[in-house]
Design an enzyme around this catalytic site. Structure first.
Site, PDB file in Angstrom:
ATOM      1  CG  ASN A 100      28.071  14.166 -10.331  1.00 52.49           C
ATOM      2  OD1 ASN A 100      27.214  13.329 -10.628  1.00 52.49           O
ATOM      3  ND2 ASN A 100      29.135  14.385 -11.075  1.00 52.49           N
ATOM      4  CG  ASP A 102      31.202  14.585  -6.632  1.00 52.67           C
ATOM      5  OD1 ASP A 102      31.157  15.775  -7.003  1.00 52.67           O
ATOM      6  OD2 ASP A 102      31.283  13.627  -7.428  1.00 52.67           O
ATOM      7  CG  HIS A 117      19.975  14.530  -7.928  1.00 50.36           C
ATOM      8  ND1 HIS A 117      20.386  13.552  -8.795  1.00 50.36           N
ATOM      9  CD2 HIS A 117      18.758  14.952  -8.387  1.00 50.36           C
ATOM     10  CE1 HIS A 117      19.467  13.382  -9.744  1.00 50.36           C
ATOM     11  NE2 HIS A 117      18.471  14.231  -9.525  1.00 50.36           N
ATOM     12  CB  CYS A 125      16.647  19.353  11.580  1.00 52.39           C
ATOM     13  SG  CYS A 125      15.599  18.809  12.935  1.00 52.39           S
ATOM     14  CB  CYS A 148      15.014  20.306  17.851  1.00 50.44           C
ATOM     15  SG  CYS A 148      15.069  19.276  16.380  1.00 50.44           S
ATOM     16  N   GLY A 185      28.532  12.129 -18.916  1.00 48.14           N
ATOM     17  CA  GLY A 185      28.685  11.134 -17.844  1.00 48.14           C
ATOM     18  C   GLY A 185      27.429  10.832 -17.065  1.00 48.14           C
ATOM     19  CB  THR A 186      24.118  11.673 -16.784  1.00 45.93           C
ATOM     20  OG1 THR A 186      22.873  11.173 -16.248  1.00 45.93           O
ATOM     21  CG2 THR A 186      23.840  12.531 -18.005  1.00 45.93           C
ATOM     22  CB  SER A 187      22.617   6.277 -16.924  1.00 46.68           C
ATOM     23  OG  SER A 187      21.917   6.782 -15.804  1.00 46.68           O
ATOM     24  N   PRO A 212      31.120   6.911 -22.404  1.00 40.68           N
ATOM     25  CG  PRO A 212      32.400   5.898 -20.725  1.00 40.68           C
ATOM     26  CD  PRO A 212      31.572   7.101 -21.025  1.00 40.68           C
TER      27      PRO A 212
HETATM   28  C1  BJW Z   1      31.294   7.829 -17.758  1.00 37.12           C
HETATM   29  C2  BJW Z   1      32.546   7.493 -17.301  1.00 37.12           C
HETATM   30  C3  BJW Z   1      33.578   8.373 -17.629  1.00 37.12           C
HETATM   31  C4  BJW Z   1      31.212   5.980 -16.611  1.00 37.12           C
HETATM   32  N1  BJW Z   1      33.313   9.461 -18.337  1.00 37.12           N
HETATM   33  N2  BJW Z   1      31.061   8.922 -18.466  1.00 37.12           N
HETATM   34  C5  BJW Z   1       9.475   9.305 -15.174  1.00 37.12           C
HETATM   35  C6  BJW Z   1       9.528   7.979 -15.561  1.00 37.12           C
HETATM   36  C7  BJW Z   1       9.924   6.992 -14.656  1.00 37.12           C
HETATM   37  C8  BJW Z   1      10.270   7.311 -13.363  1.00 37.12           C
HETATM   38  C9  BJW Z   1      10.214   8.614 -12.985  1.00 37.12           C
HETATM   39  C10 BJW Z   1       9.815   9.584 -13.870  1.00 37.12           C
HETATM   40  N3  BJW Z   1       9.862  10.779 -13.220  1.00 37.12           N
HETATM   41  C11 BJW Z   1      10.289  10.568 -11.969  1.00 37.12           C
HETATM   42  C12 BJW Z   1      10.493   9.264 -11.799  1.00 37.12           C
HETATM   43  C13 BJW Z   1      10.983   8.619 -10.551  1.00 37.12           C
HETATM   44  C14 BJW Z   1      12.464   8.776 -10.328  1.00 37.12           C
HETATM   45  C15 BJW Z   1      13.203   8.270 -11.555  1.00 37.12           C
HETATM   46  O1  BJW Z   1      13.643   8.999 -12.417  1.00 37.12           O
HETATM   47  N4  BJW Z   1      13.404   6.975 -11.620  1.00 37.12           N
HETATM   48  C16 BJW Z   1      14.122   6.365 -12.739  1.00 37.12           C
HETATM   49  C17 BJW Z   1      15.331   5.622 -12.215  1.00 37.12           C
HETATM   50  C18 BJW Z   1      13.181   5.504 -13.512  1.00 37.12           C
HETATM   51  N5  BJW Z   1      12.811  10.166 -10.042  1.00 37.12           N
HETATM   52  C19 BJW Z   1      12.653  10.697  -8.841  1.00 37.12           C
HETATM   53  O2  BJW Z   1      12.169  10.041  -7.920  1.00 37.12           O
HETATM   54  C20 BJW Z   1      13.067  12.137  -8.650  1.00 37.12           C
HETATM   55  N6  BJW Z   1      12.043  12.853  -8.022  1.00 37.12           N
HETATM   56  C21 BJW Z   1      10.890  13.082  -8.644  1.00 37.12           C
HETATM   57  O3  BJW Z   1      10.702  12.779  -9.791  1.00 37.12           O
HETATM   58  O4  BJW Z   1       9.995  13.667  -7.873  1.00 37.12           O
HETATM   59  C22 BJW Z   1       8.693  13.798  -8.432  1.00 37.12           C
HETATM   60  C23 BJW Z   1       7.852  14.350  -7.405  1.00 37.12           C
HETATM   61  C24 BJW Z   1       6.835  15.156  -7.829  1.00 37.12           C
HETATM   62  C25 BJW Z   1       6.033  15.686  -6.900  1.00 37.12           C
HETATM   63  C26 BJW Z   1       6.270  15.445  -5.568  1.00 37.12           C
HETATM   64  C27 BJW Z   1       7.291  14.651  -5.162  1.00 37.12           C
HETATM   65  C28 BJW Z   1       8.088  14.096  -6.097  1.00 37.12           C
HETATM   66  C29 BJW Z   1      14.262  12.243  -7.706  1.00 37.12           C
HETATM   67  C30 BJW Z   1      15.463  11.588  -8.242  1.00 37.12           C
HETATM   68  C31 BJW Z   1      16.567  11.589  -7.189  1.00 37.12           C
HETATM   69  C32 BJW Z   1      17.748  10.758  -7.633  1.00 37.12           C
HETATM   70  N7  BJW Z   1      18.572  10.521  -6.520  1.00 37.12           N
HETATM   71  C33 BJW Z   1      19.847   9.831  -6.719  1.00 37.12           C
HETATM   72  C34 BJW Z   1      20.483   9.649  -5.341  1.00 37.12           C
HETATM   73  C35 BJW Z   1      20.980  11.016  -4.854  1.00 37.12           C
HETATM   74  C36 BJW Z   1      21.586  10.939  -3.528  1.00 37.12           C
HETATM   75  C37 BJW Z   1      22.805  10.103  -3.479  1.00 37.12           C
HETATM   76  O5  BJW Z   1      23.779  10.335  -4.216  1.00 37.12           O
HETATM   77  O6  BJW Z   1      22.779   9.206  -2.676  1.00 37.12           O
HETATM   78  O7  BJW Z   1      20.706  10.615  -7.565  1.00 37.12           O
HETATM   79  S1  BJW Z   1      19.708   8.298  -7.610  1.00 37.12           S
HETATM   80  C38 BJW Z   1      21.202   8.476  -8.501  1.00 37.12           C
HETATM   81  O8  BJW Z   1      20.897   8.599  -9.917  1.00 37.12           O
HETATM   82  C39 BJW Z   1      21.793   9.820  -8.076  1.00 37.12           C
HETATM   83  C40 BJW Z   1      22.267  10.384  -9.389  1.00 37.12           C
HETATM   84  O9  BJW Z   1      22.428  11.781  -9.302  1.00 37.12           O
HETATM   85  C41 BJW Z   1      21.208   9.931 -10.347  1.00 37.12           C
HETATM   86  C42 BJW Z   1      21.643   9.924 -11.794  1.00 37.12           C
HETATM   87  O10 BJW Z   1      22.673   9.017 -11.992  1.00 37.12           O
HETATM   88  P1  BJW Z   1      23.835   9.354 -13.030  1.00 37.12           P
HETATM   89  O11 BJW Z   1      24.590  10.527 -12.574  1.00 37.12           O
HETATM   90  O12 BJW Z   1      23.292   9.382 -14.389  1.00 37.12           O
HETATM   91  O13 BJW Z   1      24.784   8.083 -12.800  1.00 37.12           O
HETATM   92  P2  BJW Z   1      24.665   6.622 -13.416  1.00 37.12           P
HETATM   93  O14 BJW Z   1      25.452   5.741 -12.529  1.00 37.12           O
HETATM   94  O15 BJW Z   1      23.275   6.249 -13.685  1.00 37.12           O
HETATM   95  O16 BJW Z   1      25.378   6.749 -14.829  1.00 37.12           O
HETATM   96  C43 BJW Z   1      26.749   7.025 -14.931  1.00 37.12           C
HETATM   97  C44 BJW Z   1      27.069   7.207 -16.409  1.00 37.12           C
HETATM   98  O17 BJW Z   1      28.434   7.565 -16.515  1.00 37.12           O
HETATM   99  C45 BJW Z   1      26.884   5.924 -17.250  1.00 37.12           C
HETATM  100  O18 BJW Z   1      26.126   6.242 -18.396  1.00 37.12           O
HETATM  101  C46 BJW Z   1      28.307   5.531 -17.638  1.00 37.12           C
HETATM  102  O19 BJW Z   1      28.401   4.952 -18.938  1.00 37.12           O
HETATM  103  C47 BJW Z   1      29.001   6.869 -17.611  1.00 37.12           C
HETATM  104  N8  BJW Z   1      30.439   6.817 -17.337  1.00 37.12           N
HETATM  105  N9  BJW Z   1      32.449   6.292 -16.611  1.00 37.12           N
HETATM  106  C48 BJW Z   1      32.035   9.683 -18.755  1.00 37.12           C
HETATM  107  N10 BJW Z   1      34.845   8.102 -17.221  1.00 37.12           N
HETATM  108 ZN    ZN Z   2      16.309  20.195  14.649  1.00 38.60          ZN
END
Ligand code: BJW
Ligand code: ZN
Length: 255
Positions: A100, A102, A117, A125, A148, A185-187, A212
């Site tokens: 997260n 936040d 993240h 910058c 800059c 709470g992560t997918s 959930p």
């Molecule tokens: C509840 C609830 C309640 C609801 N209580 N629970 C291998 C295979 C395929 C792809 C890849 C791979 N390796 C890398 C990749 C690419 C990519 C990736 O993983 N893509 C997949 C989507 C397929 N990964 C990347 O690009 C990462 N970088 C990387 O791998 O670099 C490699 C590299 C190597 C060398 C050089 C350069 C690069 C970076 C990933 C960055 C993710 N960024 C984001 C945005 C962040 C900024 C922002 O906030 O704007 O991060 S995307 C978004 O997803 C955000 C989150 O942190 C992240 C995870 O999401 P999260 O937290 O799991 O949320 P949700 O919405 O998915 O799920 C919520 C869950 O809560 C659900 O399950 C609900 O059921 C549950 N829930 N209410 C408890 N009350």
């Molecule tokens: Zn600068």
């Protein structure tokens, strides 16, 4: 919700690691990414959370981040964040790893959440002049570097970008060294964060999930609790405290 066996096993652990995701902040009113009502329900992540999207339309990307920053500024940590902050006192080595951006874990009192993240509040910058700071107020969008004049970008990790190396190292170490790993709470779809519970599982650690909804991890972990983070963590704290007080009484009696 949790069996007495699982509670006892967890209470006996010294080293515990936790990975949190957007679901933990859902009960604070912050939208998740995936699923019904999530950010990606209406918006295309490739147009918002990639370096290419930012290069193409920085104003559009910044407007989305600024709207999220305002939403987070109004939000307060919930009981789930609070229970996790309190776990620092329960386990002798407790590592909180979050995806997260936040900072609600900090607000709840967690001392050193590992931010995989980045943070919505950090700006960086684009010209690499070294400007990298916490900035709550932005005058114009897209904002410019005060040193800059180049564009500033949000201090978060976009798709295709590497995670902050120190944060990643620390998180991996915790996943490998812990006795129990909680995934809350992560997918569990976004890598490399989703590889952390997999590493713990591979090493035979106790892995518990709270969500959930079912995730790709659910069938692999020791226990997957289908509940919201707030209610499950509230109950977990209660159960752990009961076990600790019985253990303390027994130790007292043995002296
Ligand atoms: C509840 C609830 C309640 C609801 N209580 N629970 C291998 C295979 C395929 C792809 C890849 C791979 N390796 C890398 C990749 C690419 C990519 C990736 O993983 N893509 C997949 C989507 C397929 N990964 C990347 O690009 C990462 N970088 C990387 O791998 O670099 C490699 C590299 C190597 C060398 C050089 C350069 C690069 C970076 C990933 C960055 C993710 N960024 C984001 C945005 C962040 C900024 C922002 O906030 O704007 O991060 S995307 C978004 O997803 C955000 C989150 O942190 C992240 C995870 O999401 P999260 O937290 O799991 O949320 P949700 O919405 O998915 O799920 C919520 C869950 O809560 C659900 O399950 C609900 O059921 C549950 N829930 N209410 C408890 N009350
Ligand atoms: Zn600068």
């Amino acid at each position: 919700m949790f069996s007495s066996d699982v509670i006892q096993r967890l209470a006996d652990c010294q080293k515990v690691a936790v990975l949190t995701g957007a679901g933990v902040s859902a009960e604070s009113g912050i939208s998740t990414f995936r699923g019904v009502g999530g950010q990606w329900d209406k918006l295309d992540p490739m147009k918002l959370a990639t370096p290419e999207a930012f290069a193409k339309d920085p104003k559009f990307v910044w407007e989305w981040y600024e709207a999220r920053r305002r939403q987070v500024a109004e939000a307060k940590p919930n009981i789930g964040h609070e229970v996790l902050a309190g776990m620092e006192n329960f386990f002798s080595q407790f590592t909180l790893i979050t995806q997260n951006v936040d900072r609600l874990h900090h607000q709840a009192g967690s001392h050193h959440p590992i931010e995989l993240h980045g943070s919505l509040w950090m700006v960086r910058c684009m010209a690499g002049c070294g400007e990298w700071e916490d900035r709550h107020e932005l005058v114009d969008l897209p904002p410019k570097c005060p040193h800059c004049g180049a564009l500033l970008r949000p201090g978060v990790v976009w798709f295709g970008e590497g995670l902050p190396p120190e944060a990643w190292e620390e998180a991996e170490k915790a996943a490998v060294e812990c006795e129990a790993f909680l995934v809350i709470g992560t997918s569990a779809l976004v890598y490399p964060a989703a590889a952390l519970p997999e590493q713990a599982l591979k090493r035979g650690k106790l892995v518990l999930e709270i969500n959930p909804e079912e995730t790709p991890l659910s069938s692999k972990v020791g226990l997957s609790v289908r509940a919201k983070a707030g209610e499950a963590l509230f109950s977990l704290r209660d159960e752990l405290e009961k076990v600790a007080s019985v253990d303390n009484k027994q130790k007292g009696g043995a002296q």
